[in-house]
Design an enzyme around this catalytic site. Sequence first.
Site, PDB file in Angstrom:
ATOM      1  N   LYS A  89       0.855  -1.211   0.000  1.00 21.67           N
ATOM      2  CA  LYS A  89       0.000   0.000   0.000  1.00 21.67           C
ATOM      3  C   LYS A  89       0.882   1.249   0.000  1.00 21.67           C
ATOM      4  CE  LYS A  89      -1.909   1.985   4.042  1.00 21.67           C
ATOM      5  NZ  LYS A  89      -1.636   3.397   4.111  1.00 21.67           N
ATOM      6  N   ASN A  90       1.874   1.297   0.895  1.00 22.07           N
ATOM      7  CA  ASN A  90       2.624   2.540   1.071  1.00 22.07           C
ATOM      8  C   ASN A  90       3.668   2.774  -0.003  1.00 22.07           C
ATOM      9  OD1 ASN A  90       0.998   3.115   3.192  1.00 22.07           O
ATOM     10  ND2 ASN A  90       2.496   2.595   4.779  1.00 22.07           N
ATOM     11  N   ARG A 102      -4.470  10.149   3.527  1.00 21.47           N
ATOM     12  CA  ARG A 102      -3.256  10.921   3.813  1.00 21.47           C
ATOM     13  C   ARG A 102      -2.428  11.105   2.543  1.00 21.47           C
ATOM     14  NH1 ARG A 102      -0.558  14.542   6.996  1.00 21.47           N
ATOM     15  NH2 ARG A 102       1.683  14.320   6.678  1.00 21.47           N
ATOM     16  N   ASP A 112       3.906   1.280  12.102  1.00 19.01           N
ATOM     17  CA  ASP A 112       2.697   0.622  11.593  1.00 19.01           C
ATOM     18  C   ASP A 112       2.515  -0.780  12.166  1.00 19.01           C
ATOM     19  OD1 ASP A 112       2.971   2.069   8.259  1.00 19.01           O
ATOM     20  OD2 ASP A 112       2.305   2.878  10.181  1.00 19.01           O
ATOM     21  N   CYS A 116      -5.846   8.138   8.856  1.00 22.59           N
ATOM     22  CA  CYS A 116      -6.255   7.631  10.169  1.00 22.59           C
ATOM     23  C   CYS A 116      -5.912   8.668  11.239  1.00 22.59           C
ATOM     24  CB  CYS A 116      -5.529   6.329  10.477  1.00 22.59           C
ATOM     25  SG  CYS A 116      -6.156   4.951   9.512  1.00 22.59           S
ATOM     26  N   ARG A 156      -1.140  14.909  12.039  1.00 22.63           N
ATOM     27  CA  ARG A 156      -0.771  14.713  10.614  1.00 22.63           C
ATOM     28  C   ARG A 156      -0.555  16.060   9.910  1.00 22.63           C
ATOM     29  NH1 ARG A 156      -2.370   9.375   9.370  1.00 22.63           N
ATOM     30  NH2 ARG A 156      -0.540   9.270   8.038  1.00 22.63           N
ATOM     31  N   PRO A 157       0.275  16.958  10.460  1.00 23.35           N
ATOM     32  CA  PRO A 157       0.510  18.247   9.785  1.00 23.35           C
ATOM     33  C   PRO A 157       1.250  18.038   8.457  1.00 23.35           C
ATOM     34  CG  PRO A 157       2.044  17.953  11.600  1.00 23.35           C
ATOM     35  CD  PRO A 157       1.088  16.796  11.672  1.00 23.35           C
ATOM     36  N   ARG A 205      -8.688  -0.319   4.196  1.00 22.83           N
ATOM     37  CA  ARG A 205      -7.827   0.720   3.610  1.00 22.83           C
ATOM     38  C   ARG A 205      -6.488   0.124   3.207  1.00 22.83           C
ATOM     39  NH1 ARG A 205      -7.494   6.328   6.586  1.00 22.83           N
ATOM     40  NH2 ARG A 205      -6.273   6.554   4.685  1.00 22.83           N
ATOM     41  N   ILE A 253       6.723   7.990  16.907  1.00 24.90           N
ATOM     42  CA  ILE A 253       6.423   8.622  15.616  1.00 24.90           C
ATOM     43  C   ILE A 253       5.110   9.400  15.653  1.00 24.90           C
ATOM     44  CG2 ILE A 253       6.066   8.226  13.147  1.00 24.90           C
ATOM     45  CD1 ILE A 253       8.893   7.562  13.980  1.00 24.90           C
ATOM     46  N   ASP A 284       3.452  20.678   7.413  1.00 25.34           N
ATOM     47  CA  ASP A 284       4.389  21.803   7.403  1.00 25.34           C
ATOM     48  C   ASP A 284       5.709  21.455   6.725  1.00 25.34           C
ATOM     49  OD1 ASP A 284       4.531  20.052   9.686  1.00 25.34           O
ATOM     50  OD2 ASP A 284       6.055  21.351  10.520  1.00 25.34           O
ATOM     51  N   LEU A 285       6.179  20.217   6.902  1.00 22.23           N
ATOM     52  CA  LEU A 285       7.461  19.835   6.279  1.00 22.23           C
ATOM     53  C   LEU A 285       7.323  19.773   4.753  1.00 22.23           C
ATOM     54  CD1 LEU A 285       8.701  17.039   8.716  1.00 22.23           C
ATOM     55  CD2 LEU A 285       9.119  19.502   8.816  1.00 22.23           C
TER      56      LEU A 285
HETATM   57  C1  EPZ Z   1       3.671   7.374   5.999  1.00 18.79           C
HETATM   58  O1  EPZ Z   1       2.856   8.385   6.547  1.00 18.79           O
HETATM   59  C2  EPZ Z   1       2.789   6.135   5.923  1.00 18.79           C
HETATM   60  N1  EPZ Z   1       1.639   6.397   5.059  1.00 18.79           N
HETATM   61  C3  EPZ Z   1       2.296   5.772   7.324  1.00 18.79           C
HETATM   62  O2  EPZ Z   1       1.546   4.564   7.215  1.00 18.79           O
HETATM   63  C4  EPZ Z   1       3.515   5.512   8.218  1.00 18.79           C
HETATM   64  O3  EPZ Z   1       3.079   5.251   9.524  1.00 18.79           O
HETATM   65  C5  EPZ Z   1       4.421   6.749   8.211  1.00 18.79           C
HETATM   66  O4  EPZ Z   1       4.791   7.083   6.848  1.00 18.79           O
HETATM   67  C6  EPZ Z   1       5.699   6.528   9.018  1.00 18.79           C
HETATM   68  O5  EPZ Z   1       6.392   5.437   8.498  1.00 18.79           O
HETATM   69  C7  EPZ Z   1       1.781   6.283   3.717  1.00 18.79           C
HETATM   70  O6  EPZ Z   1       2.860   6.016   3.210  1.00 18.79           O
HETATM   71  C8  EPZ Z   1       0.552   6.538   2.888  1.00 18.79           C
HETATM   72  P1  EPZ Z   1       5.583  10.885   8.077  1.00 18.79           P
HETATM   73  P2  EPZ Z   1       3.366   9.928   6.555  1.00 18.79           P
HETATM   74  O7  EPZ Z   1       5.478  12.100   7.241  1.00 18.79           O
HETATM   75  O8  EPZ Z   1       4.092  10.227   5.291  1.00 18.79           O
HETATM   76  C9  EPZ Z   1       5.188  14.207  11.441  1.00 18.79           C
HETATM   77  C10 EPZ Z   1      -0.271   3.121   7.588  1.00 18.79           C
HETATM   78  O9  EPZ Z   1      -0.802   2.646   8.599  1.00 18.79           O
HETATM   79  N2  EPZ Z   1       5.098  15.164  10.322  1.00 18.79           N
HETATM   80  O10 EPZ Z   1       6.850  10.106   8.058  1.00 18.79           O
HETATM   81  O11 EPZ Z   1       2.217  10.778   6.922  1.00 18.79           O
HETATM   82  C11 EPZ Z   1       3.927  13.369  11.528  1.00 18.79           C
HETATM   83  O12 EPZ Z   1       2.921  14.061  12.227  1.00 18.79           O
HETATM   84  C12 EPZ Z   1       0.140   4.581   7.567  1.00 18.79           C
HETATM   85  O13 EPZ Z   1      -0.030   2.494   6.523  1.00 18.79           O
HETATM   86  C13 EPZ Z   1       5.108  16.522  10.615  1.00 18.79           C
HETATM   87  O14 EPZ Z   1       5.190  16.926  11.762  1.00 18.79           O
HETATM   88  O15 EPZ Z   1       4.399   9.876   7.765  1.00 18.79           O
HETATM   89  C14 EPZ Z   1       4.397  12.145  12.266  1.00 18.79           C
HETATM   90  O16 EPZ Z   1       4.422  12.427  13.645  1.00 18.79           O
HETATM   91  C15 EPZ Z   1      -0.141   5.294   8.890  1.00 18.79           C
HETATM   92  N3  EPZ Z   1       5.002  17.406   9.579  1.00 18.79           N
HETATM   93  C16 EPZ Z   1       5.821  11.967  11.754  1.00 18.79           C
HETATM   94  O17 EPZ Z   1       6.215  13.246  11.209  1.00 18.79           O
HETATM   95  C17 EPZ Z   1       4.902  16.988   8.280  1.00 18.79           C
HETATM   96  O18 EPZ Z   1       4.829  17.852   7.370  1.00 18.79           O
HETATM   97  C18 EPZ Z   1       5.943  10.898  10.676  1.00 18.79           C
HETATM   98  O19 EPZ Z   1       5.193  11.310   9.578  1.00 18.79           O
HETATM   99  C19 EPZ Z   1       4.900  15.600   8.014  1.00 18.79           C
HETATM  100  C20 EPZ Z   1       5.001  14.701   9.044  1.00 18.79           C
END
Ligand code: EPZ
Length: 430
Positions: free
Chosen positions: A24-25, A93, A305, A117, A122-123, A397, A327, A125-126
């Site tokens: 999926k990811n 997302r 995950d 979810c 889930r900001p 999902r 995380i 900003d990055l």
């Molecule tokens: C991806 O989400 C995956 N989703 C998530 O899988 C997975 O848990 C996550 O990466 C971490 O491995 C998909 O690939 C579709 P991140 P993503 O940006 O990209 C913070 C599942 O169950 N953050 O690495 O959203 C964020 O809030 C899903 O399959 C900011 O603060 O993850 C989190 O605390 C759930 N600002 C941390 O970073 C931002 O702009 C990790 O987020 C972006 C993220």
Amino acid sequence: MGLRHITIAGGKPLYGQIKIQGSKNAVLPVLTSCILGEGICQIDNCPRISDVEVTLRLLEAVGCRVVRRENTVAVDASQVTCCGIPEEASSIRSSILFLGALVGRCRAARLPFPGGCAIGARPVDLHIASLKKLGVRFEEDGKLAADGRELCGAKVTLPFPSVGATENIILASVLAPGRTLIRNAAREPEIDELCGFLNLRGAKTTRREDGSICIEGVRKLRAVSYSMRPDRIVAGTYLLAAAAAGGRVRLQGASMPGLESLSAVLRKMGVHIKLEHGSCELVSNGRIQAVPYVETAPYPGFPTDLQSPLLAALAGAGGESLIREKIFENRFRVVPELRKMGAEIVTERDCVKVRGNGHMHGAEVTATDLRSGAALVVAGLAAPGITRVSGLAYIERGYEDICRDLRQLGADISLSGGDRKENENSRKAR
Ligand code: EPZ
């Protein structure tokens, strides 16, 4: 008809072998990246999951032609006619990746803030800060509106190795003039699969020794056919189920990178696991040991995950385990549901302490997000008695057919109640 739910008669070991679905990811960014080039890309081993269905509809909304047959999807992005995506994008997302792909192709993008979810705020900003470094300008009138007319390669250092932000920078820079360097890029295997797909299409991305990713902008991409690698989180879920329920299972395609940290934890639980080329075998007597401490971390650390499925498995282990979620800030939502099954769990800020007590039993429980739903299935397979899991729209999902897969491993599990309409409604309500 009654609410759709999964019914499990638990407490029985699992035996057999299955093929693991496509990731999926990885497929979500790969499908979204099809926007970047003309021609028809064929994606095989594409999992039939609701997040893919939403993504295909979003691709059609920007002008792509999409044909799906079973696990093969063909995307023709020759006529990308629109740089905006509809409100439905806020249900997943990964719709945030349309930002980078549309800026890369059309030099403009307009999209709602993404959903996903409720495991945290889930900001994005990055994502925004990174694309601004590439010359993209934003107006945030409640939507994400990006102007990429001055898009240009640049050096971007991520304060946190965000998976989505890394993917968005790649999507925006593949066709941008100049060179982009992403420092502190995410190292998840799904990122390297996206880069592999893009390079097959003629992009120039390289992962450097220090983990940074360099992208040399190119003028255009060619259409290709590609087959998705197996989903390491689905594989990890089933390995934890077999560890907790006991038995002997072989997962085809589960030797992919990304299971090393889980294998180490499974061995600490007293489980025998063998990662061979192309498959993985697990043998468990069902009496797993507690693990003193596990913390989630960006790859190659233990994947967030799999945190809820691990917690579910350890609820039946002998002894006390401590898991720290580093995380996401709200990823213990499965705890009240596991307590209904007899689990002894205490949460303290970003940690959960679980004491295996041997008193786990079947119960009526409800999924509150994708991986908590999978965790409840893991717990239901190990706990004696009948467990009914509702909230299936969450599980669907990311899991193509969790009942089919686990039945092939000998589980007494079935889907009942509800109908397609209810299915649609529960999906929309999410
Ligand atoms: C991806 O989400 C995956 N989703 C998530 O899988 C997975 O848990 C996550 O990466 C971490 O491995 C998909 O690939 C579709 P991140 P993503 O940006 O990209 C913070 C599942 O169950 N953050 O690495 O959203 C964020 O809030 C899903 O399959 C900011 O603060 O993850 C989190 O605390 C759930 N600002 C941390 O970073 C931002 O702009 C990790 O987020 C972006 C993220």
